[in-house]
Design an enzyme around this catalytic site. Structure first.
Site, PDB file in Angstrom:
ATOM      1  N   GLN A  35       0.835  -1.204   0.000  1.00 29.16           N
ATOM      2  CA  GLN A  35       0.000   0.000   0.000  1.00 29.16           C
ATOM      3  C   GLN A  35       0.866   1.249   0.000  1.00 29.16           C
ATOM      4  O   GLN A  35       1.555   1.528   0.987  1.00 29.16           O
ATOM      5  CB  GLN A  35      -0.896  -0.008   1.244  1.00 29.16           C
ATOM      6  CG  GLN A  35      -1.808   1.198   1.347  1.00 29.16           C
ATOM      7  CD  GLN A  35      -2.537   1.251   2.672  1.00 29.16           C
ATOM      8  OE1 GLN A  35      -1.930   1.077   3.721  1.00 29.16           O
ATOM      9  NE2 GLN A  35      -3.830   1.485   2.643  1.00 29.16           N
ATOM     10  N   GLY A  36       0.844   1.999  -1.089  1.00 28.84           N
ATOM     11  CA  GLY A  36       1.630   3.233  -1.183  1.00 28.84           C
ATOM     12  C   GLY A  36       0.744   4.447  -1.017  1.00 28.84           C
ATOM     13  O   GLY A  36       0.447   5.160  -1.975  1.00 28.84           O
ATOM     14  N   SER A  47       0.863   6.582   2.339  1.00 28.18           N
ATOM     15  CA  SER A  47       1.564   7.582   3.146  1.00 28.18           C
ATOM     16  C   SER A  47       2.794   8.132   2.439  1.00 28.18           C
ATOM     17  O   SER A  47       3.465   7.443   1.683  1.00 28.18           O
ATOM     18  CB  SER A  47       2.009   6.962   4.469  1.00 28.18           C
ATOM     19  OG  SER A  47       0.924   6.391   5.148  1.00 28.18           O
ATOM     20  N   SER A  94       4.556  -1.151   3.997  1.00 29.00           N
ATOM     21  CA  SER A  94       4.778  -2.507   4.512  1.00 29.00           C
ATOM     22  C   SER A  94       4.943  -3.484   3.357  1.00 29.00           C
ATOM     23  O   SER A  94       4.237  -3.382   2.350  1.00 29.00           O
ATOM     24  CB  SER A  94       3.592  -2.960   5.374  1.00 29.00           C
ATOM     25  OG  SER A  94       3.364  -2.040   6.411  1.00 29.00           O
ATOM     26  N   GLU A 132      -9.922  -1.783   5.198  1.00 30.46           N
ATOM     27  CA  GLU A 132      -8.746  -1.929   6.053  1.00 30.46           C
ATOM     28  C   GLU A 132      -9.135  -1.877   7.526  1.00 30.46           C
ATOM     29  O   GLU A 132      -8.625  -2.618   8.350  1.00 30.46           O
ATOM     30  CB  GLU A 132      -7.730  -0.814   5.735  1.00 30.46           C
ATOM     31  CG  GLU A 132      -6.444  -0.926   6.546  1.00 30.46           C
ATOM     32  CD  GLU A 132      -5.375   0.068   6.102  1.00 30.46           C
ATOM     33  OE1 GLU A 132      -5.672   0.944   5.270  1.00 30.46           O
ATOM     34  OE2 GLU A 132      -4.240  -0.052   6.588  1.00 30.46           O
TER      35      GLU A 132
HETATM   36  C1  LIG Z   1       3.794  -0.564  11.259  1.00 27.88           C
HETATM   37  C2  LIG Z   1       3.255   0.428  10.301  1.00 27.88           C
HETATM   38  C3  LIG Z   1       2.917   0.018   9.033  1.00 27.88           C
HETATM   39  C4  LIG Z   1       2.446   0.925   8.106  1.00 27.88           C
HETATM   40  N1  LIG Z   1       2.158   0.480   6.846  1.00 27.88           N
HETATM   41  C5  LIG Z   1       1.781   1.362   5.907  1.00 27.88           C
HETATM   42  C6  LIG Z   1       1.596   0.951   4.561  1.00 27.88           C
HETATM   43  O1  LIG Z   1       1.754  -0.225   4.242  1.00 27.88           O
HETATM   44  N2  LIG Z   1       1.241   1.855   3.643  1.00 27.88           N
HETATM   45  C7  LIG Z   1       1.021   3.163   3.969  1.00 27.88           C
HETATM   46  O2  LIG Z   1       0.670   3.922   3.099  1.00 27.88           O
HETATM   47  N3  LIG Z   1       1.208   3.611   5.236  1.00 27.88           N
HETATM   48  C8  LIG Z   1       1.586   2.740   6.204  1.00 27.88           C
HETATM   49  N4  LIG Z   1       1.792   3.167   7.500  1.00 27.88           N
HETATM   50  C9  LIG Z   1       1.666   4.604   7.763  1.00 27.88           C
HETATM   51  C10 LIG Z   1       0.581   5.008   8.710  1.00 27.88           C
HETATM   52  O3  LIG Z   1      -0.657   4.984   8.046  1.00 27.88           O
HETATM   53  C11 LIG Z   1       0.958   6.407   9.220  1.00 27.88           C
HETATM   54  O4  LIG Z   1       2.121   6.274   9.992  1.00 27.88           O
HETATM   55  C12 LIG Z   1      -0.128   7.021  10.033  1.00 27.88           C
HETATM   56  O5  LIG Z   1      -1.258   7.308   9.252  1.00 27.88           O
HETATM   57  C13 LIG Z   1       0.349   8.293  10.742  1.00 27.88           C
HETATM   58  O6  LIG Z   1       0.982   9.179   9.872  1.00 27.88           O
HETATM   59  P1  LIG Z   1       2.410   9.771  10.220  1.00 27.88           P
HETATM   60  O7  LIG Z   1       3.291   8.625  10.533  1.00 27.88           O
HETATM   61  O8  LIG Z   1       2.806  10.678   9.137  1.00 27.88           O
HETATM   62  O9  LIG Z   1       2.224  10.580  11.561  1.00 27.88           O
HETATM   63  P2  LIG Z   1       1.708  12.070  11.684  1.00 27.88           P
HETATM   64  O10 LIG Z   1       0.538  12.264  10.810  1.00 27.88           O
HETATM   65  O11 LIG Z   1       2.844  13.009  11.516  1.00 27.88           O
HETATM   66  O12 LIG Z   1       1.230  12.097  13.191  1.00 27.88           O
HETATM   67  C14 LIG Z   1       2.112  12.328  14.280  1.00 27.88           C
HETATM   68  C15 LIG Z   1       1.260  12.522  15.531  1.00 27.88           C
HETATM   69  O13 LIG Z   1       0.402  13.640  15.349  1.00 27.88           O
HETATM   70  C16 LIG Z   1      -0.938  13.265  15.543  1.00 27.88           C
HETATM   71  N5  LIG Z   1      -1.797  13.992  14.612  1.00 27.88           N
HETATM   72  C17 LIG Z   1      -1.638  14.203  13.282  1.00 27.88           C
HETATM   73  N6  LIG Z   1      -2.675  14.867  12.776  1.00 27.88           N
HETATM   74  C18 LIG Z   1      -3.525  15.086  13.788  1.00 27.88           C
HETATM   75  C19 LIG Z   1      -4.801  15.695  13.909  1.00 27.88           C
HETATM   76  N7  LIG Z   1      -5.450  16.221  12.867  1.00 27.88           N
HETATM   77  N8  LIG Z   1      -5.371  15.719  15.119  1.00 27.88           N
HETATM   78  C20 LIG Z   1      -4.760  15.177  16.204  1.00 27.88           C
HETATM   79  N9  LIG Z   1      -3.576  14.567  16.166  1.00 27.88           N
HETATM   80  C21 LIG Z   1      -2.974  14.535  14.962  1.00 27.88           C
HETATM   81  C22 LIG Z   1      -0.972  11.781  15.226  1.00 27.88           C
HETATM   82  O14 LIG Z   1      -2.076  11.155  15.872  1.00 27.88           O
HETATM   83  C23 LIG Z   1       0.347  11.331  15.789  1.00 27.88           C
HETATM   84  O15 LIG Z   1       0.220  11.140  17.170  1.00 27.88           O
HETATM   85  C24 LIG Z   1       2.287   2.276   8.455  1.00 27.88           C
HETATM   86  C25 LIG Z   1       2.614   2.700   9.751  1.00 27.88           C
HETATM   87  C26 LIG Z   1       3.101   1.789  10.666  1.00 27.88           C
HETATM   88  C27 LIG Z   1       3.467   2.276  12.040  1.00 27.88           C
END
Ligand SMILES: Cc1cc2nc3c(=O)[nH]c(=O)nc-3n(C[C@H](O)[C@H](O)[C@H](O)COP(=O)(O)OP(=O)(O)OC[C@H]3O[C@@H](n4cnc5c(N)ncnc54)[C@H](O)[C@@H]3O)c2cc1C
Lengths: 384, 319
Positions: free
Chosen positions: A128-129, A131, A163, A246
């Site tokens: 899944q691409g 993020s 992932s 999902e």
């Molecule tokens: C093990 C794992 C597997 C993953 N696999 C995939 C994958 O296969 N494909 C893919 O596309 N993505 C994948 N992800 C990505 C995942 O969907 C994102 O990490 C997640 O959506 C959070 O985005 P971010 O990491 O950019 O954090 P950020 O968005 O930067 O968030 C950082 C912090 O800020 C908080 N925050 C952000 N916006 C808000 C808001 N509006 N209100 C309140 N709090 C907020 C968040 O809750 C978090 O605590 C994976 C992540 C993990 C950990």
């Protein structure tokens, strides 16, 4: 309010149980967690076994090659598989649980014919691409660009936290096809072959030590326009379909697994004397209440889906919120049972404790899920 | 498996809700508060009896409605939503055993968790074994109830009270014996209604009250409190309904823990969302919190339920 299963459902369960009891002892030994090609082969092998036995894509529609099973049958399948110790979907997660169902729902006939059978037969792995480094929670901020060039899109940008990227054949990719449109309007959903020129995969090490996910760099990657699922610039709507799958069904088997772990914890505590600690004992009792309730909530959501035609609703967010935290607490309790051994990385529960930390982040963080519950279920105003 | 409400169950729930809205609306609630927990509304009690609230599970042959535990749970959830006062659970459980209980002519209370509710207004007292033969509340002494709508008596030796600093061991289960699972389940249903109502009230307030030029519900700190309230309600609902279907003691113990949590924490969060207004006597929020507290004692100490569920894990049934 009825928790009894119909005779047909019970018969389905009995046949499945019988088959699992034969199939599981015949499995090859599990590869080590760091052996990615080995893990891919193992997961695909199990998928092929399921396919040959007629259990592949149980919840997929018939015309997508699935069995058209009801949500309740799917629930039984996940419950029995977990109880019997069947392999986790693993590398097949994206293909089976959300990319496949999305293509089945939104793809053209030829797209379905091209992509769905290999997922069911255990021949192709999807990732899944979605993020990007600057678009995680704020998915609609994604910047990976796609230009039209003849019959191709030319795509440049980067994806992160992908992932299984290292072992995937296809990627469900979100790209920006119209940068001048409002953020949600200019996005398209593409199927990208992971062997196309211009793709670089850089594994990222997780805090558990293994490389579960990766950063994916895209440098003028050519993807046929025919690989677009849904209309151009209508990708956000398609994405919502993907995310509902999902969040909707993906955790059912895991609740069963957590209940098993909880029972094992209690037995371990009895064995090492920790059971005499009333605080720990009652904590485990409370976790028993929690996971029993989560299982009931699963049954509630599944029968609701059955009545409304099988599409998981926002109720999945309610479940995901509570489950992700409960799972972390379960492994905190495990550490309490293990005592000093909880710091030994060779203990399965220690590794699982580390992995559990991702549950409140992946597939939408708890904060984002609370926004969804508050805005879409409770109707509270959107904030800025 | 169809773990959803049937048409009949929906109709029953809506019927009870309409009955209670007409008969015990906000004004009746305030009037009951003004009476200070004295004078149980006997007319209302008989109307509930006529509507089948107490005889719901009694076989039709015995003059009852002939429905089951799930239906009773739906009715008690509605009673919990509006904070209907009185020993509803005890009277319901006495229907068919104590003359006049089914019809609401007789008010029956019971000893639950070492306490008796509405003793002075009741005609009979059930003891832990479900018997009204003896004097289950002999020597009971009144205490100043925290809930203005639930007068309470304490049964001697019912629950140990430790003077501060006294380290002498106390017995966990008093002479009142183990708690009655059915009473615990119906109480959990009331807690569920309590929790659902406070969640709605908080959301309603968050949508309308404005600060900093916008509804406070647009602020995430408030929004997330509300979301967590709903999550607790929905989990408790699944647990309580399932326990009503199975009547399994472990399911009931689990439902009890989740419903108590949803009710007590929900009422606290509701109070927080209401700000200073929430801390006043005029707002209903404190009534929901106090009743939720009273109900948490009916099933005995929460630790008893936890121990039960812990034993279930080693017995292997929890898998
Ligand atoms: C093990 C794992 C597997 C993953 N696999 C995939 C994958 O296969 N494909 C893919 O596309 N993505 C994948 N992800 C990505 C995942 O969907 C994102 O990490 C997640 O959506 C959070 O985005 P971010 O990491 O950019 O954090 P950020 O968005 O930067 O968030 C950082 C912090 O800020 C908080 N925050 C952000 N916006 C808000 C808001 N509006 N209100 C309140 N709090 C907020 C968040 O809750 C978090 O605590 C994976 C992540 C993990 C950990």
């Amino acid at each position: 309010m009825d928790l009894t299963y119909t005779p047909e459902e019970e018969e389905f369960r009995a046949r499945l149980r019988e088959w699992l009891a034969e199939a599981i002892p015949a499995l090859p030994p599990k590869p080590s967690p760091d052996d990615w090609p080995g893990r891919r082969a193992y997961d695909l092998g199990w998928q092929r076994t399921l396919y040959d036995a007629g259990y592949a894509g149980l919840h997929w529609p018939l015309d997508a090659g699935g069995r058209g099973a009801t949500p309740v049958q799917h629930l039984i399948y996940l419950e029995e598989s977990e109880k019997a110790g069947a392999p986790y979907v693993g590398a097949n997660f994206v293909g089976l649980l959300h990319a496949g169902p999305t293509i089945a729902a939104e793809g053209t006939a030829s797209q379905r014919a091209r992509w769905l059978p290999p997922v069911l037969r255990g021949e192709e792995v999807w990732c899944q691409g979605f993020s990007e480094p600057d678009a995680g929670s704020d998915l609609a901020a994604l910047r990976t660009r796609a230009w039209r060039d003849g019959d191709d899109y030319v795509v440049s940008g980067s994806k992160i936290w992908t992932s299984h990227a290292e072992v995937a054949d296809w990627c469900e990719l979100l790209v920006r096809t119209d940068p001048s449109a409002p953020r949600h309007r200019g996005i398209s959903w593409l199927a990208m072959p992971m062997d196309a020129p211009g793709i670089t995969v850089r594994p990222l090490r997780t805090l558990a030590g293994s490389a579960e996910f990766a950063e994916v760099f895209l440098d003028e990657v050519r993807i046929p326009v025919a690989h677009r699922v849904g209309a151009e610039n209508d990708g956000w709507r398609v994405t919502m379909v993907t995310l509902s799958y999902e969040r909707g069904t993906a955790f059912v088997g895991e609740v069963v697994a957590c209940r098993r772990v909880l029972g094992e914890l209690a037995h371990a505590a009895r064995g090492n004397g920790r059971w005499d600690d009333p605080v720990l004992r009652r904590w485990l009792g409370r976790l028993n209440a929690e996971f029993r309730a989560l299982w009931r909530l699963t049954q509630w959501n599944v029968s609701e889906a059955e009545r409304t035609g099988g599409v998981p609703g926002v109720g999945g967010s309610v479940f995901k919120l509570r489950y992700s935290h409960a799972r972390q607490e379960l492994y905190d309790a495990a550490a309490e049972v293990l005592g000093p051994e909880a710091l030994d990385l060779d203990r399965e529960w220690t590794r699982d404790r580390l992995t559990s930390l991702s549950y409140t982040i992946a597939a939408g963080t708890s904060q984002i899920q609370r926004n969804i519950v508050a805005e879409r279920i409770l109707g509270l105003p959107k904030g800025r | 498996m169809d773990f959803q409400l049937t048409e009949d169950q929906r109709a029953l729930r809506d019927g009870v809700r309409a009955l209670l809205a007409g008969r015990f609306g906000p004004e009746a609630l305030r009037a009951a508060v003004a009476r200070g927990g004295r004078g149980l509304d006997r007319t209302l009690w008989r109307e509930l009896g006529e509507a089948g609230f107490f005889s719901l599970r009694l076989p039709e042959a015995d003059g009852g409605v002939g429905l089951g535990l799930p239906e009773a749970v739906l009715a008690f959830e509605e009673a919990g939503r509006v904070l209907l006062p009185g020993p509803l659970v005890a009277t319901h459980l006495a229907a068919g055993e104590v003359a006049g209980a089914a019809t609401g002519e007789t008010v029956v209370t019971a000893v639950y968790g070492g306490l008796v509710e509405w003793l002075d207004e009741s005609d009979a007292v059930r003891d832990a074994a479900g018997s009204t033969a003896g004097d289950g509340a002999a020597g009971a002494v009144p205490l100043t109830s925290v809930d203005p709508l639930t007068p309470l008596h304490r049964v001697p030796g019912g629950l140990p009270v430790d003077p501060p600093g006294d380290a002498s061991p106390t017995s966990p289960a008093g002479p009142t014996g183990p708690s009655d699972p059915l009473a615990t389940l119906l109480t959990s249903a009331e807690q569920l209604g309590n929790a659902a109502r406070t969640c709605e009230a908080a959301v309603q307030h968050a949508r309308t009250r404005e600060q900093f030029g916008q509804p406070i519900g647009a602020f995430q700190a408030v929004k997330h409190l509300c979301a967590q309230m709903l999550v607790r309600v929905e989990l408790a609902r699944a647990a309580v309904y399932a326990a009503a279907v199975t009547a399994d003691p472990m399911d009931i113990a689990a439902a009890r823990l989740l419903a108590d949590d949803a009710a007590v924490r929900g009422a606290r969060d509701c109070l927080q969302v209401h700000g200073g207004m929430g801390f006043t006597w005029e707002s209903d929020v404190h009534l929901y919190l106090k009743r939720a507290w009273v109900r948490t004692r009916r099933g005995g100490p929460a630790t008893e339920s936890e121990e039960l569920l812990a034993d279930d894990l080693v017995a292997g049934a929890g898998r």
